[in-house]
Design a protein around this motif. Structure first.
Motif, PDB file in Angstrom:
ATOM      1  N   TYR A 161     -28.940  -6.734  16.820  1.00 50.75           N
ATOM      2  CA  TYR A 161     -27.640  -6.738  15.493  1.00 50.75           C
ATOM      3  C   TYR A 161     -27.658  -5.559  14.730  1.00 50.75           C
ATOM      4  CZ  TYR A 161     -27.084 -11.690  17.100  1.00 50.75           C
ATOM      5  OH  TYR A 161     -26.518 -12.969  18.061  1.00 50.75           O
ATOM      6  N   LEU A 162     -28.770  -5.177  14.966  1.00 57.07           N
ATOM      7  CA  LEU A 162     -28.951  -3.419  13.806  1.00 57.07           C
ATOM      8  C   LEU A 162     -27.605  -2.146  14.749  1.00 57.07           C
ATOM      9  CD1 LEU A 162     -32.270  -2.400  12.877  1.00 57.07           C
ATOM     10  CD2 LEU A 162     -30.114  -3.763  11.400  1.00 57.07           C
ATOM     11  N   ALA A 163     -27.791  -3.281  16.442  1.00 52.52           N
ATOM     12  CA  ALA A 163     -27.061  -1.881  17.122  1.00 52.52           C
ATOM     13  C   ALA A 163     -26.183  -2.244  17.494  1.00 52.52           C
ATOM     14  CB  ALA A 163     -28.283  -2.182  18.663  1.00 52.52           C
ATOM     15  N   GLU A 164     -25.751  -3.705  17.543  1.00 55.75           N
ATOM     16  CA  GLU A 164     -24.359  -4.318  17.728  1.00 55.75           C
ATOM     17  C   GLU A 164     -23.200  -4.554  16.579  1.00 55.75           C
ATOM     18  OE1 GLU A 164     -24.056  -8.572  19.024  1.00 55.75           O
ATOM     19  OE2 GLU A 164     -24.756  -7.757  21.223  1.00 55.75           O
ATOM     20  N   LEU A 165     -24.299  -3.889  15.253  1.00 59.48           N
ATOM     21  CA  LEU A 165     -23.347  -3.748  14.309  1.00 59.48           C
ATOM     22  C   LEU A 165     -23.254  -2.797  13.460  1.00 59.48           C
ATOM     23  CD1 LEU A 165     -24.258  -7.498  12.957  1.00 59.48           C
ATOM     24  CD2 LEU A 165     -22.515  -7.158  13.800  1.00 59.48           C
ATOM     25  N   LEU A 174     -25.888  -9.481   7.195  1.00 55.04           N
ATOM     26  CA  LEU A 174     -25.346 -10.756   6.921  1.00 55.04           C
ATOM     27  C   LEU A 174     -24.870 -11.204   7.937  1.00 55.04           C
ATOM     28  CD1 LEU A 174     -24.559 -11.334   2.748  1.00 55.04           C
ATOM     29  CD2 LEU A 174     -26.777 -12.050   4.276  1.00 55.04           C
ATOM     30  N   LEU A 175     -24.201 -10.794   8.494  1.00 55.25           N
ATOM     31  CA  LEU A 175     -23.087 -11.295   9.792  1.00 55.25           C
ATOM     32  C   LEU A 175     -24.267 -11.482  11.121  1.00 55.25           C
ATOM     33  CD1 LEU A 175     -20.313 -11.679  10.526  1.00 55.25           C
ATOM     34  CD2 LEU A 175     -20.249  -9.201  11.215  1.00 55.25           C
ATOM     35  N   GLY A 176     -25.155 -10.521  10.649  1.00 55.19           N
ATOM     36  CA  GLY A 176     -25.948 -10.399  11.713  1.00 55.19           C
ATOM     37  C   GLY A 176     -26.678 -11.994  11.660  1.00 55.19           C
ATOM     38  N   ARG A 177     -27.124 -12.173  10.667  1.00 54.89           N
ATOM     39  CA  ARG A 177     -28.288 -13.401  10.134  1.00 54.89           C
ATOM     40  C   ARG A 177     -27.511 -14.302  11.105  1.00 54.89           C
ATOM     41  NH1 ARG A 177     -28.436 -14.918   4.117  1.00 54.89           N
ATOM     42  NH2 ARG A 177     -30.073 -13.437   4.279  1.00 54.89           N
ATOM     43  N   TRP A 178     -25.899 -14.574  10.483  1.00 55.55           N
ATOM     44  CA  TRP A 178     -25.512 -15.356  10.428  1.00 55.55           C
ATOM     45  C   TRP A 178     -24.861 -15.703  12.501  1.00 55.55           C
ATOM     46  CZ3 TRP A 178     -26.347 -18.985   7.401  1.00 55.55           C
ATOM     47  CH2 TRP A 178     -26.493 -18.607   6.600  1.00 55.55           C
ATOM     48  N   LEU A 179     -24.757 -14.621  13.105  1.00 53.66           N
ATOM     49  CA  LEU A 179     -24.760 -14.351  14.706  1.00 53.66           C
ATOM     50  C   LEU A 179     -25.702 -15.195  15.348  1.00 53.66           C
ATOM     51  CD1 LEU A 179     -22.249 -11.676  15.054  1.00 53.66           C
ATOM     52  CD2 LEU A 179     -22.314 -13.642  14.484  1.00 53.66           C
ATOM     53  N   ALA A 180     -26.788 -14.474  14.382  1.00 54.84           N
ATOM     54  CA  ALA A 180     -28.351 -14.749  15.320  1.00 54.84           C
ATOM     55  C   ALA A 180     -27.983 -16.429  14.770  1.00 54.84           C
ATOM     56  CB  ALA A 180     -29.492 -14.108  14.827  1.00 54.84           C
ATOM     57  N   ARG A 221     -14.351  -7.395   1.673  1.00 58.00           N
ATOM     58  CA  ARG A 221     -14.730  -7.021  -0.443  1.00 58.00           C
ATOM     59  C   ARG A 221     -15.644  -5.907  -0.324  1.00 58.00           C
ATOM     60  NH1 ARG A 221     -14.066 -12.074  -4.246  1.00 58.00           N
ATOM     61  NH2 ARG A 221     -16.397 -12.015  -4.007  1.00 58.00           N
ATOM     62  N   GLY A 222     -15.385  -4.704  -1.416  1.00 55.74           N
ATOM     63  CA  GLY A 222     -16.373  -3.746  -2.066  1.00 55.74           C
ATOM     64  C   GLY A 222     -16.595  -3.626  -0.762  1.00 55.74           C
ATOM     65  N   ILE A 223     -16.331  -3.204   0.214  1.00 58.52           N
ATOM     66  CA  ILE A 223     -17.088  -2.041   1.709  1.00 58.52           C
ATOM     67  C   ILE A 223     -16.428  -1.011   1.955  1.00 58.52           C
ATOM     68  CG2 ILE A 223     -18.486  -3.914   1.972  1.00 58.52           C
ATOM     69  CD1 ILE A 223     -17.112  -4.465   4.498  1.00 58.52           C
ATOM     70  N   ASP A 224     -16.735   0.044   2.155  1.00 54.23           N
ATOM     71  CA  ASP A 224     -15.977   1.040   2.505  1.00 54.23           C
ATOM     72  C   ASP A 224     -14.794   0.792   3.972  1.00 54.23           C
ATOM     73  OD1 ASP A 224     -17.655   2.440   5.317  1.00 54.23           O
ATOM     74  OD2 ASP A 224     -19.087   1.353   3.859  1.00 54.23           O
ATOM     75  N   VAL A 225     -14.262   2.169   3.929  1.00 64.01           N
ATOM     76  CA  VAL A 225     -12.475   1.433   5.516  1.00 64.01           C
ATOM     77  C   VAL A 225     -13.868   1.452   6.511  1.00 64.01           C
ATOM     78  CG1 VAL A 225     -11.269   2.541   6.372  1.00 64.01           C
ATOM     79  CG2 VAL A 225     -11.241   3.016   3.755  1.00 64.01           C
ATOM     80  N   GLY A 226     -14.733   2.143   7.133  1.00 67.46           N
ATOM     81  CA  GLY A 226     -15.417   2.160   8.034  1.00 67.46           C
ATOM     82  C   GLY A 226     -16.009   1.071   8.559  1.00 67.46           C
ATOM     83  N   ALA A 227     -16.926   0.284   7.366  1.00 69.54           N
ATOM     84  CA  ALA A 227     -17.392  -0.982   7.991  1.00 69.54           C
ATOM     85  C   ALA A 227     -17.124  -2.627   7.983  1.00 69.54           C
ATOM     86  CB  ALA A 227     -18.735  -1.251   6.463  1.00 69.54           C
ATOM     87  N   LYS A 228     -15.449  -1.962   7.134  1.00 69.18           N
ATOM     88  CA  LYS A 228     -14.126  -2.803   6.979  1.00 69.18           C
ATOM     89  C   LYS A 228     -14.216  -2.877   8.496  1.00 69.18           C
ATOM     90  CE  LYS A 228     -11.506  -4.299   3.440  1.00 69.18           C
ATOM     91  NZ  LYS A 228     -11.026  -2.844   2.474  1.00 69.18           N
ATOM     92  N   ALA A 229     -13.294  -1.861   9.431  1.00 76.06           N
ATOM     93  CA  ALA A 229     -12.706  -1.802  10.192  1.00 76.06           C
ATOM     94  C   ALA A 229     -14.142  -2.628  11.417  1.00 76.06           C
ATOM     95  CB  ALA A 229     -12.799  -0.564  10.961  1.00 76.06           C
ATOM     96  N   GLU A 230     -15.461  -2.188  11.364  1.00 80.64           N
ATOM     97  CA  GLU A 230     -16.684  -2.814  12.333  1.00 80.64           C
ATOM     98  C   GLU A 230     -16.156  -4.289  12.516  1.00 80.64           C
ATOM     99  OE1 GLU A 230     -18.861   0.970  12.803  1.00 80.64           O
ATOM    100  OE2 GLU A 230     -19.804  -0.173  10.666  1.00 80.64           O
ATOM    101  N   ILE A 231     -16.420  -4.601  10.899  1.00 78.75           N
ATOM    102  CA  ILE A 231     -16.983  -6.381  10.618  1.00 78.75           C
ATOM    103  C   ILE A 231     -15.085  -6.636  11.441  1.00 78.75           C
ATOM    104  CG2 ILE A 231     -16.488  -8.217   8.219  1.00 78.75           C
ATOM    105  CD1 ILE A 231     -19.050  -6.394   7.340  1.00 78.75           C
ATOM    106  N   GLN A 232     -14.045  -6.424  11.439  1.00 82.66           N
ATOM    107  CA  GLN A 232     -12.797  -6.166  11.763  1.00 82.66           C
ATOM    108  C   GLN A 232     -12.809  -6.707  13.101  1.00 82.66           C
ATOM    109  OE1 GLN A 232     -10.005  -4.231   9.992  1.00 82.66           O
ATOM    110  NE2 GLN A 232      -9.477  -4.956   8.020  1.00 82.66           N
ATOM    111  N   GLU A 233     -13.170  -5.440  13.867  1.00 85.93           N
ATOM    112  CA  GLU A 233     -13.869  -6.053  15.170  1.00 85.93           C
ATOM    113  C   GLU A 233     -14.418  -6.965  15.368  1.00 85.93           C
ATOM    114  OE1 GLU A 233     -14.613  -1.992  16.523  1.00 85.93           O
ATOM    115  OE2 GLU A 233     -13.296  -1.211  15.292  1.00 85.93           O
ATOM    116  N   GLN A 234     -15.470  -7.649  14.668  1.00 90.52           N
ATOM    117  CA  GLN A 234     -16.532  -7.971  15.275  1.00 90.52           C
ATOM    118  C   GLN A 234     -15.931  -9.602  15.402  1.00 90.52           C
ATOM    119  OE1 GLN A 234     -19.971  -8.309  16.158  1.00 90.52           O
ATOM    120  NE2 GLN A 234     -19.966  -5.884  16.686  1.00 90.52           N
TER     121      GLN A 234
END
Lengths: 530, 357
Positions: free
Chosen positions: A393-397, A420-426, A439-452
């Protein structure tokens, strides 16, 4: 039913270009605010717009960095709540600030007891309390009854009458209706109207649009700490208000179409989860809901609309007091998070700090926590299993820094969210509920979470996605459940033509927005079509 | 810290930050005081008759056994964010049950009777621990109140069990638990060490430790992560009760008498002190069993030193208090920063970097 009172020429409170900064963030930036006697004025804005900060500036809790506060035409420096009270400003908070163990009368008169020759004259004090309560139409209350025997709604009214005993000319009501039912709200509004007619200036904050339109004469809208304008309630349509609050022209909202390709929405397969009349008093009315494999369902609605409350019931984070949940057609009991997890449901709370990460544990420990909890303490994950989860999950996310032994509190918000997302996916969930994951996270991380989220749905996971950003919900969801005032008001099947603006209109008008095509249906329609 | 520091200096700096470093220093200093009083204090001799080790250090370790037991249990309870005030009273109940049983059994040489008495004592500990657990996790009372109830009720229960008497009994195998020797070492010490190691392994090799820490640090997040708080709290309070039961056996077996008003009296406070000295925060969360062991040893050393120096019993609490206050001050981050700033102004580096989330 409320005939707006024409404002008196002199405002009782005037705040001029108020600025307040906290480390790293400008909470208020040159905000103007006027409050007239004999009017109900609503402060509108999304979460974090600066409403509470403005109230705290007015009540002396926060010191203003810049600007001027005039009360009754005089410039005041409010450096504490006592100052504000001296100036005639009283506040009734959502959590009533009264003493549970004292009587109603003692609470109303606290600090204003009638004194006799031998200290406090309790008989006279209680008589005065009855007078004060009668003025608000609460003459039926026995002042010698302990406060704790009253419902929250009546306690709030007692708090208001306490404010009136303190001879307040300005009354601030901060989210007073958030835990009241419809009748209680009506009772509160009757009191508010009575006070308004007596010339008290009332500042009202609520997330319930209907209530705002029912009670307020004037509103000031804030967004991101900035003043957006002051409007007469009757002159500002709801859709325009929402657009002002979220900062988008109504027209431009319409141009944002769904980016998610139109899919086969005719789910003939059995839903993974079906809720029938699932509800909890005071937080969400009984709701029917179906969630399918590989489908992203967005919950849209303003804060306090019931979107989080519904999500919490689906996981067992809160216990439902009515309704049933069927998991793969089988009736199941999801009353605790442990049970939710056992049914392959995962829920990531909107409150990342308090309900998500365990601050003092490492990234590794945070990642494996839910899997380990599911297995029980007696069956520890082997070191190899743990390493596998952590590495994966460190790598995937794309968690940065990819150091599993670092305390999670030292990571940025976006990376904490990824962990946290990794915790739940696991836990290999079949239903993943994400409440405000971006919410409250930067644009890059936001896009990555949306892709996930999109990738997960493609892998067959059912995803519930909640976000205050309507565009995001529209872009990601296959189906959008619209909530308002603790109720599901519509279910919209996403596709071309569905826009944030359609959702705004649905919330504003509650029901079929004029001119919308048939791409959506109300819950009632759905039942007919099935 | 800085690159100019040599490796030994870095090691020293790290050692200074170990939470129980000052506990070890305090033990060494107390022993030093005793050596100054009597140069032969540390001498350990072998009894030529039976090959057993004898000496003051052995006595200290033997005396530490009961405290070690309850401190380890206390450490786990405190890590969950709770506290167990009842351990001293559970000790006396267990001791009373064991003594009454052996007295009634009247089998001075029966190993079976000793074993039964031991198991009975442990079972009572477990039951009282379970009562604590139910009050805390099911009823939802505050741990302080729940265990305070057992603190008061336990001693009363012991008096009921012994009908107010200080029951004595004779059973050689039971006495052996506290006074016997095995391969030249006191049995009670071997017992205590084995139990501490077993608990340590159980907690750290299973996921128990992680979960205890998680609910101690952030109960809400732990609940949403699916951790069963209720059963975990039950487990921890029962464990603490069992360990207190064993401590009760240790305490009564050495004199083969249960003193209903003295056995285990105020030992819960010693246990709490041992945990705190060992660097576990009373707020819960991260816990340190190794530190707790150091703390328990310090308490035992302190008790023995007070006796050895002949400090009058009325002044004993004050002496203990002084040592512990000094120790807590040395452990406090703020006090240490004060020292550091005074020693080397300008080179002050906060030892913990915290980046707000």
């Amino acid at each position: 039913m409320t005939a707006p009172v024409p404002p008196a020429p002199v405002p009782i409170v005037e705040m001029k270009s108020i600025s307040i900064s906290f480390p790293g963030v400008k909470a208020l930036d040159g905000v103007d605010f006027r409050l007239f006697p004999g009017e109900v004025h609503t402060l509108m804005g999304e979460n974090g717009a600066g409403k509470s900060t403005l109230i705290k500036a007015l009540t002396g809790v926060y010191r203003i960095d810049d600007g001027e506060i005039l009360v009754g035409g005089q410039s005041r420096r409010l450096t504490g709540t006592a100052d504000a009270q001296d100036a005639g400003i009283s506040t009734v908070y959502q959590e009533v600030n009264l003493c549970d163990n004292l009587t109603i009368g003692e609470n109303v008169m606290l600090g204003h007891e009638t004194r006799g020759r031998f200290g406090i004259n309790w008989t006279a004090t209680h008589r005065a309390a009855v007078d004060a309560l009668e003025k608000l139409g609460l003459g039926h209350l026995n002042p010698r009854q302990p406060l704790s025997t009253l419902s929250l709604a009546v306690q709030q009214l007692v708090a208001i009458s306490r404010a009136m005993v303190a001879k307040s000319t300005v009354l601030i009501l901060d989210e007073p209706t958030s835990s009241l039912d419809a009748n209680e709200v009506e009772g509160l509004f009757a009191v508010i109207r009575r006070l308004r007619d007596q010339g008290v200036a009332i500042l009202f904050v609520s997330h319930f649009l209907d209530q705002v339109y029912a009670i307020s004469d004037r509103m000031t809208v804030l967004r991101n700490g900035q003043y957006q304008g002051e409007y007469l309630t009757r002159e500002l349509p709801r859709a325009a208000l929402i657009a002002t609050m979220i900062g988008k022209e109504v027209a431009s909202l319409a141009s944002l179409d769904s980016e998610r390709a139109e899919r086969d929405h005719l789910h003939t397969d059995e839903p993974i989860l079906r809720a029938e009349g699932l509800g909890r008093k005071g937080s969400i009315d009984p709701t029917d809901l179906e969630l399918h494999r590989g489908e992203v369902v967005g919950f849209a609605g303003l804060l306090g609309s019931g979107r989080t409350e519904l999500a919490r019931l689906l996981y067992g984070a809160d216990k439902a007091d009515e309704g049933q949940v069927y998991f793969r057609g089988k009736k199941v009991d999801i009353s605790t998070p442990t049970r939710g997890l056992a049914h392959k449901i995962a829920f990531s709370s909107e409150n990342r700090r308090d309900e998500g990460i365990v601050r003092d544990l490492s990234v590794r420990e945070n990642l494996v926590l839910a899997v380990q909890a599911k297995r029980g303490w007696a069956r520890p994950l082997s070191k190899r299993d743990k390493d596998a989860i952590v590495t994966k999950y460190l790598a995937e996310l794309n968690v940065r820094p990819a150091d599993p032994d670092r305390p999670i509190r030292n990571l940025s918000g976006g990376n904490q969210q990824k962990v946290l997302l990794g915790r739940w996916l696991a836990t290999k969930p079949e239903l993943l509920i994400l409440d405000e994951p971006t919410r409250g996270i930067d644009v890059g991380a936001k896009a990555e979470i949306q892709e996930q989220v999109a990738a997960l749905a493609d892998d067959g996971v059912a995803v519930v996605f909640i976000s205050s950003e309507l565009e995001e919900v529209v872009r990601l969801s296959d189906r959008i459940v619209v909530l308002k005032d603790h109720r599901k008001i519509a279910e919209i099947i996403n596709g071309p033509g569905v826009t944030a603006d359609l959702i705004v209109n649905t919330i504003a008008e509650e029901g079929v927005p004029a001119g919308a095509d048939a791409a959506w249906s109300t819950p009632a329609d759905r039942e007919v079509s099935e | 810290m800085t690159e100019t520091q040599s490796a030994p200096a870095r090691t020293a700096a790290r050692l200074l930050r170990t939470p129980y470093f000052w506990g070890i220093v305090a033990i060494a200093l107390l022993l030093l005081v005793n050596v100054l009083r009597d140069p032969g204090y540390l001498a350990i001799t072998v009894n030529p008759a039976n090959g057993n080790l004898v000496g003051n250090l052995v006595d200290i370790l033997r005396a530490a056994a009961p405290i070690l037991m309850i401190a380890v249990g206390m450490c786990l309870v405190i890590a969950t964010g709770g506290i167990d005030l009842s351990v001293g009273s559970i000790m006396v109940v267990s001791g009373a049950v064991a003594m009454e049983f052996l007295n009634a059994a009247a089998a001075p040489d029966s190993v079976l009777a000793a074993l039964a008495a031991f198991l009975l004592a442990v079972a009572f500990g477990a039951i009282l621990g379970a009562v604590n657990g139910i009050l805390v996790s099911v009823v939802g009372l505050q741990p302080f109140i729940s265990t305070l109830v057992i603190l008061l009720a336990g001693r009363g229960l012991a008096k009921v069990i012994t009908e107010g008497q200080n029951t004595a009994a004779s059973n050689e195998p039971f006495r052996w638990i506290a006074n016997g020797y095995l391969v030249g070492l006191p049995v009670v010490l071997l017992f205590a060490v084995l139990i501490v190691i077993a608990v340590g392994l159980l907690v750290r090799r299973s996921a128990l430790g992680l979960m205890i820490e998680a609910i101690g640090m952030d109960p809400k997040a732990a609940r949403l992560a699916g951790i069963k708080r209720r059963s975990l709290l039950m487990t921890v309070y029962i464990a603490s009760g069992i360990l207190a039961g064993i401590a009760g056996v240790f305490a009564t077996a050495s004199v083969m008498t249960v003193d209903v008003s003295r056995t285990g009296y105020q030992l819960e406070l010693d246990a709490i002190l041992a945990v705190v000295i060992g660097g576990t925060s009373l707020a819960g969360g991260k816990f340190n069993l190794g530190g707790t062991v150091v703390g328990a040893l310090l308490i035992a050393t302190l008790d023995k030193t007070v006796v050895f120096l002949g400090i009058s019993s009325s002044a004993t609490p004050a002496f203990k208090a002084i040592v512990i206050v000094v120790l807590c001050l040395l452990q406090s981050e703020r006090v240490r920063q004060l020292f550091r700033q005074r020693r080397a102004p300008g080179t002050f580096v906060p030892s913990k970097e915290t980046i707000p989330a």
